[in-house]
Write a protein that holds these residues in place. Sequence first.
Motif: not given
Length: 201
Positions: A82-86, A112-114, A164-167
């Motif tokens: 998640l940090c990488v994606l952020e 991402l923040s949540e 997240l990707l599915e969302l």
Amino acid sequence: YATAVTVTALTFISDISQLNFVSWILILFLGDRLLHIGEAEENFGRSLGSRANAANYLSPKSLNILEKAARESKFLNCDVYLCVLENLVASRDIKEILESLDVSLSELNSQLSERLKKPGTLTNIEPLVFKAFAISRDAGALFIEPRDLLAALGEVDDNNIKSLLELFNINADDLKIVAELGAAQKLFYGLSRIPASLTGL
């Protein structure tokens, strides 16, 4: 390079032939370094050894993103992917790619923040690097670029990333295509058939 530039200037002033020779060596060194700014230590244009180190193929941008994500994951005790994606989303290139896929950046950042507020157990970043290595190599790129890290996220075994990707209806295959198009545009710069908005270049 400031020290090298200073030494070069001083040696040019001197009439001593040996120092002038050193100055030319320094000029050649500086010129070579300038030509390779933004490149990784190794590139796929050379033959791969049997024990190639994937980390050596990371571009400076990619390496910076991974290092920053690893530090944040350790400090915040959250999922490293998640940090990488952020950190990827903060990059202009990746923003353009995601926008081309009709992803709302504001909504993605909110999600991402949540999720980053929740404790995570994944801290090993190596599987992501290995996947990005394979994606970049197969796409015909020279180095592992941020777009390859993004495509690799689509293949990692991580529930947070998958959900997240599915969302946002982000398909892993679409991300790989983007990586391939980006590599093609990088190699054949100026081809108008490949929209920059798709490659993030």
